[in-house]
Design a protein around this motif. Structure first.
Motif, PDB file in Angstrom:
ATOM      1  N   LEU B  41      80.132  38.040   4.252  1.00  0.00           N
ATOM      2  CA  LEU B  41      79.221  37.076   4.872  1.00  0.00           C
ATOM      3  C   LEU B  41      77.942  36.952   4.057  1.00  0.00           C
ATOM      4  CD1 LEU B  41      79.630  37.884   8.671  1.00  0.00           C
ATOM      5  CD2 LEU B  41      80.532  35.938   7.432  1.00  0.00           C
ATOM      6  N   TYR B  42      77.469  38.086   3.528  1.00  0.00           N
ATOM      7  CA  TYR B  42      76.246  38.058   2.725  1.00  0.00           C
ATOM      8  C   TYR B  42      76.482  37.244   1.446  1.00  0.00           C
ATOM      9  CZ  TYR B  42      71.857  39.528   0.691  1.00  0.00           C
ATOM     10  OH  TYR B  42      70.590  39.514   0.166  1.00  0.00           O
ATOM     11  N   MET B  43      77.716  37.382   0.913  1.00  0.00           N
ATOM     12  CA  MET B  43      78.016  36.702  -0.353  1.00  0.00           C
ATOM     13  C   MET B  43      78.269  35.206  -0.174  1.00  0.00           C
ATOM     14  SD  MET B  43      80.304  39.740  -1.867  1.00  0.00           S
ATOM     15  CE  MET B  43      81.196  38.864  -3.112  1.00  0.00           C
ATOM     16  N   GLN B  44      78.360  34.749   1.080  1.00  0.00           N
ATOM     17  CA  GLN B  44      78.551  33.315   1.354  1.00  0.00           C
ATOM     18  C   GLN B  44      77.477  32.481   0.685  1.00  0.00           C
ATOM     19  OE1 GLN B  44      78.511  32.752   5.607  1.00  0.00           O
ATOM     20  NE2 GLN B  44      80.481  31.748   5.521  1.00  0.00           N
ATOM     21  N   TRP B  45      76.268  33.027   0.636  1.00  0.00           N
ATOM     22  CA  TRP B  45      75.119  32.269   0.147  1.00  0.00           C
ATOM     23  C   TRP B  45      75.050  32.304  -1.370  1.00  0.00           C
ATOM     24  CZ3 TRP B  45      69.924  34.101  -1.310  1.00  0.00           C
ATOM     25  CH2 TRP B  45      69.033  33.033  -1.483  1.00  0.00           C
ATOM     26  N   LYS B  46      74.709  33.467  -1.949  1.00  0.00           N
ATOM     27  CA  LYS B  46      74.702  33.622  -3.406  1.00  0.00           C
ATOM     28  C   LYS B  46      75.383  34.957  -3.697  1.00  0.00           C
ATOM     29  CE  LYS B  46      70.662  31.103  -5.137  1.00  0.00           C
ATOM     30  NZ  LYS B  46      71.346  30.040  -5.835  1.00  0.00           N
ATOM     31  N   PRO B  47      76.653  34.911  -4.106  1.00  0.00           N
ATOM     32  CA  PRO B  47      77.429  36.158  -4.255  1.00  0.00           C
ATOM     33  C   PRO B  47      76.729  37.209  -5.113  1.00  0.00           C
ATOM     34  CG  PRO B  47      78.835  34.248  -4.556  1.00  0.00           C
ATOM     35  CD  PRO B  47      77.443  33.723  -4.421  1.00  0.00           C
ATOM     36  N   VAL B  48      76.031  36.752  -6.166  1.00  0.00           N
ATOM     37  CA  VAL B  48      75.459  37.726  -7.107  1.00  0.00           C
ATOM     38  C   VAL B  48      74.374  38.596  -6.442  1.00  0.00           C
ATOM     39  CG1 VAL B  48      73.692  36.181  -8.069  1.00  0.00           C
ATOM     40  CG2 VAL B  48      74.696  37.965  -9.497  1.00  0.00           C
ATOM     41  N   TYR B  49      73.727  38.066  -5.404  1.00  0.00           N
ATOM     42  CA  TYR B  49      72.664  38.829  -4.747  1.00  0.00           C
ATOM     43  C   TYR B  49      73.202  40.024  -3.956  1.00  0.00           C
ATOM     44  CZ  TYR B  49      69.028  35.474  -6.043  1.00  0.00           C
ATOM     45  OH  TYR B  49      68.139  34.703  -6.749  1.00  0.00           O
ATOM     46  N   PHE B 159      74.905  45.948   7.804  1.00  0.00           N
ATOM     47  CA  PHE B 159      75.544  45.518   9.057  1.00  0.00           C
ATOM     48  C   PHE B 159      75.173  44.055   9.344  1.00  0.00           C
ATOM     49  CE2 PHE B 159      75.883  46.146  13.882  1.00  0.00           C
ATOM     50  CZ  PHE B 159      77.253  45.938  13.858  1.00  0.00           C
ATOM     51  N   PHE B 160      76.161  43.180   9.384  1.00  0.00           N
ATOM     52  CA  PHE B 160      75.883  41.733   9.350  1.00  0.00           C
ATOM     53  C   PHE B 160      75.010  41.182  10.487  1.00  0.00           C
ATOM     54  CE2 PHE B 160      78.602  39.680  12.490  1.00  0.00           C
ATOM     55  CZ  PHE B 160      79.594  40.605  12.746  1.00  0.00           C
ATOM     56  N   PRO B 161      75.062  41.721  11.715  1.00  0.00           N
ATOM     57  CA  PRO B 161      74.176  41.102  12.719  1.00  0.00           C
ATOM     58  C   PRO B 161      72.691  41.228  12.381  1.00  0.00           C
ATOM     59  CG  PRO B 161      75.869  42.409  13.792  1.00  0.00           C
ATOM     60  CD  PRO B 161      75.934  42.725  12.335  1.00  0.00           C
ATOM     61  N   SER B 162      72.308  42.330  11.700  1.00  0.00           N
ATOM     62  CA  SER B 162      70.870  42.557  11.522  1.00  0.00           C
ATOM     63  C   SER B 162      70.386  42.405  10.085  1.00  0.00           C
ATOM     64  CB  SER B 162      70.488  43.941  12.055  1.00  0.00           C
ATOM     65  OG  SER B 162      71.234  44.928  11.404  1.00  0.00           O
ATOM     66  N   ILE B 163      71.271  42.069   9.150  1.00  0.00           N
ATOM     67  CA  ILE B 163      70.811  42.081   7.751  1.00  0.00           C
ATOM     68  C   ILE B 163      69.852  40.927   7.416  1.00  0.00           C
ATOM     69  CG2 ILE B 163      72.807  40.839   6.791  1.00  0.00           C
ATOM     70  CD1 ILE B 163      72.469  42.738   4.333  1.00  0.00           C
ATOM     71  N   GLY B 247      64.882  34.625  19.864  1.00  0.00           N
ATOM     72  CA  GLY B 247      66.251  34.177  20.091  1.00  0.00           C
ATOM     73  C   GLY B 247      67.192  34.767  19.057  1.00  0.00           C
ATOM     74  N   TYR B 248      66.764  34.758  17.781  1.00  0.00           N
ATOM     75  CA  TYR B 248      67.604  35.323  16.718  1.00  0.00           C
ATOM     76  C   TYR B 248      67.857  36.812  16.965  1.00  0.00           C
ATOM     77  CZ  TYR B 248      69.466  36.913  12.339  1.00  0.00           C
ATOM     78  OH  TYR B 248      70.284  37.481  11.409  1.00  0.00           O
ATOM     79  N   SER B 249      66.776  37.530  17.292  1.00  0.00           N
ATOM     80  CA  SER B 249      66.907  38.980  17.505  1.00  0.00           C
ATOM     81  C   SER B 249      67.857  39.268  18.662  1.00  0.00           C
ATOM     82  CB  SER B 249      65.545  39.604  17.805  1.00  0.00           C
ATOM     83  OG  SER B 249      64.730  39.509  16.674  1.00  0.00           O
ATOM     84  N   LEU B 250      67.712  38.471  19.727  1.00  0.00           N
ATOM     85  CA  LEU B 250      68.574  38.666  20.889  1.00  0.00           C
ATOM     86  C   LEU B 250      70.038  38.435  20.512  1.00  0.00           C
ATOM     87  CD1 LEU B 250      67.674  39.442  23.701  1.00  0.00           C
ATOM     88  CD2 LEU B 250      67.852  37.067  24.386  1.00  0.00           C
ATOM     89  N   MET B 251      70.274  37.409  19.702  1.00  0.00           N
ATOM     90  CA  MET B 251      71.643  37.131  19.272  1.00  0.00           C
ATOM     91  C   MET B 251      72.173  38.270  18.397  1.00  0.00           C
ATOM     92  SD  MET B 251      72.102  33.097  18.576  1.00  0.00           S
ATOM     93  CE  MET B 251      70.492  32.474  18.229  1.00  0.00           C
ATOM     94  N   ALA B 252      71.304  38.785  17.505  1.00  0.00           N
ATOM     95  CA  ALA B 252      71.720  39.885  16.626  1.00  0.00           C
ATOM     96  C   ALA B 252      72.084  41.112  17.456  1.00  0.00           C
ATOM     97  CB  ALA B 252      70.591  40.215  15.644  1.00  0.00           C
ATOM     98  N   ILE B 253      71.225  41.436  18.428  1.00  0.00           N
ATOM     99  CA  ILE B 253      71.482  42.607  19.272  1.00  0.00           C
ATOM    100  C   ILE B 253      72.741  42.360  20.116  1.00  0.00           C
ATOM    101  CG2 ILE B 253      70.540  44.030  21.145  1.00  0.00           C
ATOM    102  CD1 ILE B 253      67.706  43.281  19.963  1.00  0.00           C
ATOM    103  N   GLY B 254      72.885  41.120  20.603  1.00  0.00           N
ATOM    104  CA  GLY B 254      74.056  40.770  21.408  1.00  0.00           C
ATOM    105  C   GLY B 254      75.348  40.878  20.609  1.00  0.00           C
ATOM    106  N   VAL B 255      75.338  40.382  19.369  1.00  0.00           N
ATOM    107  CA  VAL B 255      76.532  40.466  18.519  1.00  0.00           C
ATOM    108  C   VAL B 255      76.866  41.945  18.256  1.00  0.00           C
ATOM    109  CG1 VAL B 255      77.408  40.001  16.191  1.00  0.00           C
ATOM    110  CG2 VAL B 255      76.274  38.197  17.452  1.00  0.00           C
TER     111      VAL B 255
END
Lengths: 296, 471
Positions: B41-49, B159-163, B247-255
């Motif tokens: 999921l992280y590599m979806q944006w710019k794989p090299v990062y 961990f993808f919900p909080s990265i 809202g983002y934090s709540l979604m991250a914690i919820g996921v």
């Protein structure tokens, strides 16, 4: 776990049922709208039969008085301009209109921000087309703007996203009239505080999606007399941003009328409501100018 | 992955089902799956990062392991910290440093400039770097044993919900959960997580993104609007940033919860704070805890002279400002919060000893102070921020106000009222008026369905970006 997943599935099924039902209700409400933007949009897509159609952004809707154009040219006219919109919406609308009839003249008011330049999220221009997604050729407009839109359009509720309140109000008690043949004059006095700085053309980047829709619009309108117009700006305009559209017009031998720096209007407070929009008086004068050029 | 994007809505159910398809006894297998998903999921944006993420993970992991046997642990820690901070400093602060030095040199007549960077900042770099550094310090101070399993540690960092936008988790909270045997499927936790995702989504797409339509019209063109419009836009930005990040934090914690993990709570109705000090106990809690543990306390905290204590507070919030972005506006914002807290400490006004009316007055004053500071946070330059404030207080400007369309106005008022109403009830009548977790099934289901319908009907789906994802 299985039982819980079934419950989650049931919840989603309820949402799907509401979604389908809401879509049906909204589509019925759209057809029943008595006024406001809903009725206006419905008329543009499904009801226009006028000889002259005016298209463009808020500068079209507030600048072209169909009654004046009608009087001068002797042809019926409807103003299809839409606040905050440009070539993407207008191409979609024209595509639907041409499936019904071919108007004799199209006046297209060019606004570089909405018709040529990059900067905005183009999905915002799809709003008025969403209810007509199933119409022939409209899905292709969505796909060109964002390929993911077709998945979102599966939801019927999403097609009427943010419009439900307006839809209801336009059916029960429209807050806005659908205009004088689409035209909505601004009765305000000039407010110099609302004049933005003239955008520099140097850092302007063109949006290939908008340019491609402009080309498509002109191609689809082949056989119709198209006139491209840039209406007056209080502070004038750096016209180098208009180069691509000038080029398109030159290739197709389409008249291009540029009033953006016309001394008759430049810094003339009597004709403007704000830096970008003419008031009712200015619109009357400008419509007369355009119509007389059209008559020639 | 942005939680309000279509790709998340499509991918998450697949991730969820595949994760639970791995039997709970293969805890390690589940971790490998989550690590793989997180990196993909992280590599979806710019794989090299992803290499930067892996680099920071490897450096902190190795440093923590080496600390135990090191002859000069402090030197090793310093080297590890500096090495981990290098990508953050390079990507986020190089241009700012370059521009500031160039400007300073040009004032004394020296014209010299290094070429600027035109690279995008790796997503979430401030968050995962701080999480990794927190772990390193915890190991150094012996609050946390060094992790020997690289896979577990790599999952803790990525961990993808909080990265992307936090919360910045403590190793002591997450690593034991990653190592402990997990129950097959915790129905109550999954339900709770899904409700959090639903409310978080409402905050983001119905409130934050709708309010943003007004804020993003007025703020960038403030010179064309009256002081009253600027004031309303600044108040709405205060709501926007809370609904967006909260809202983002709540979604991250919820996921995280749906996958069986507890992450650090990040918000606790911050605009009901009775002081700026209290605000920081309720706003971005994971960052303020991090700053307290790794900046404020190592500086001496409050166990020192008064003057030194005030200095420690100021430095802590200066770091907070710098962390938020490479711009003088963020530094000014951080300093303002620091100064407010010092003044509160001097006056003994950190808490609230008053009755209802006094408390209400303190809440309003705190809200206005925080709102004032957000103007600096929102505007691109210090000059713009000052000019917006100048317009708000300019009596010569007309008292007219820019109004959005009646539909937008109605949707803004409805969304903000619902958010405010829920927070009010949770703050002052906790547990008294529950809808999403009501005892009656009908009420629970009706509330969830209504919320979902509101999201679909009135949510703004064009803005697939969170404000804090930029940090």
């Amino acid at each position: 776990m299985k039982k819980h997943l079934i419950k989650i599935l049931l919840f989603l099924l309820i949402i799907v049922a509401i979604d389908v039902l809401t879509g049906l209700v909204c589509s019925r409400l759209t057809a029943m709208a008595r006024g406001g933007d809903t009725a206006r949009n419905e008329y543009i897509c499904n009801g226009t039969s006028e000889d002259i159609l005016v298209m463009g952004s808020s500068r079209a809707i507030h600048h072209y008085n169909p009654a004046v154009i009608d009087t001068v040219t002797g042809m019926s006219c409807y103003n299809c301009g839409q606040d905050g919109n440009g070539v993407i919406l207008n191409y979609g609308r024209l595509h639907m209109i041409l499936q019904r009839y071919r108007p004799r003249v199209i006046i297209y008011d060019v606004m570089p921000e909405y018709d040529l330049l990059a900067g905005d999220d183009n999905r915002k221009y799809l709003g008025w087309l969403r209810p007509y997604y199933d119409r022939d050729g409209i899905a292709a407009v969505f796909a060109a703007v964002d390929p993911m839109e077709k998945y979102k359009m599966v939801s019927r509720m999403y097609r009427y996203n943010s419009r439900f309140v307006q839809l209801l109000s336009d059916c029960v008690h429209p807050m806005e009239s659908d205009g004088q043949n689409g035209f909505r004059p601004l009765d305000e006095e000039m407010d110099t505080m609302r004049v933005g700085e003239q955008p520099g053309a140097g850092d302007a980047a063109f949006d290939p999606v908008k340019l491609s829709f402009m080309n498509k619009l002109l191609d689809e309108a082949r056989g119709i007399r198209v006139v491209m117009v840039v209406s007056p700006c209080w502070n004038g305009m750096d016209t180098t941003v208009l180069t691509p559209v000038r080029e398109m017009c030159r290739e197709r031998e389409i008249p291009f009328l540029d009033f953006s720096n016309d001394p008759k209007y430049l810094h003339n407070n009597a004709y403007f409501a704000d830096g970008a929009h003419l008031n009712a008086r200015g619109a009357m004068e400008f419509s007369r100018d355009v119509a007389s050029r059209l008559k020639r | 992955m942005i939680f309000n994007s279509l790709s998340f809505i499509v991918l998450f159910p697949c991730i969820f089902l595949l994760y639970y398809a791995i039997p709970a006894r293969y805890g390690k297998g589940r971790n490998v799956f989550l690590l793989l998903v997180s990196y993909l999921l992280y590599m979806q944006w710019k794989p090299v990062y992803a290499l930067i993420l892996l680099g920071v993970t490897a450096v902190t992991f190795a440093t923590a392991l080496a600390l135990k046997k090191a002859r000069r642990p402090k030197a090793l820690l310093t080297a590890g910290v500096l090495l981990s901070l290098l990508p953050l400093a390079f990507f986020k602060y190089f241009n700012f440093f370059n521009d500031s030095v160039t400007q300073a040199l040009s004032t004394v007549g020296l014209h010299f400039q290094l070429p600027g960077l035109n690279w995008a900042i790796p997503l979430g770099i401030s968050f995962f770097t701080f999480q990794a550094l927190g772990y390193l310090w915890d190991v150094y101070y012996k609050r946390q044993p060094a992790e020997r399993d690289f896979l577990t540690y790599a999952l803790f960092i990525s961990f993808f919900p909080s990265i992307l936008s936090g919360p910045i988790n403590k190793a002591s909270l997450v690593i034991p959960q990653l190592k402990a045997p997990r129950p097959q499927y915790d129905r109550a936790r999954v339900t709770q997580g899904l409700r959090m995702v639903l409310w978080g989504m409402f905050m983001k797409v119905v409130v934050a993104d709708r309010v943003a339509l007004y804020v993003d019209t007025v703020m960038p063109n403030y010179m064309n609007y009256t002081g009253l419009s600027c004031l309303v836009a600044s108040l709405l930005y205060t709501i926007q940033i809370y609904a967006d990040f909260g809202g983002y934090s709540l979604m991250a914690i919820g996921v995280g919860k749906t996958l069986g993990f507890e992450l650090t709570p990040n918000f606790n109705r911050p605009y009901f704070a009775v002081s700026v000090t209290d605000f920081w106990h309720r706003w971005h809690i994971s960052l303020s805890t991090w700053l307290k543990d790794y900046v404020y306390i190592p500086l001496g905290g409050s166990r020192c002279s008064r003057a030194r204590n005030y200095w420690n507070i100021f430095v802590t919030f200066l770091v907070s400002g710098v962390w938020h972005g490479a711009n003088w506006t963020f530094i000014a914002w951080g300093c303002m919060h620091g100064v407010c807290q010092i003044v509160e400490k001097m006056l003994g006004q950190q808490g609230c000893r008053y009755r209802a009316m006094g408390k209400a007055v303190k809440i309003i004053i705190t809200f206005l102070l925080v709102n004032f500071a957000w103007i600096f946070f929102r505007m691109p330059t210090l000059g713009d921020a000052c000019r917006v404030i100048g317009r708000i207080f300019d009596p010569s400007l007309p008292l007219s106000i820019f109004l959005p369309t009646s539909t937008d106005l109605l949707l803004i008022v409805t969304g903000v009222a619902m958010l405010l109403g829920k927070d009010l009830l949770d703050e002052f009548l906790p547990g008294r008026c529950r809808l999403l977790d009501n005892r009656r099934v009908v009420v629970r289901w009706a509330a969830s369905v209504l919320l979902m319908v509101m999201i679909l009907m009135t949510g703004v789906f064009g803005a697939d970006q969170f404000i804090y994802a930029n940090f």
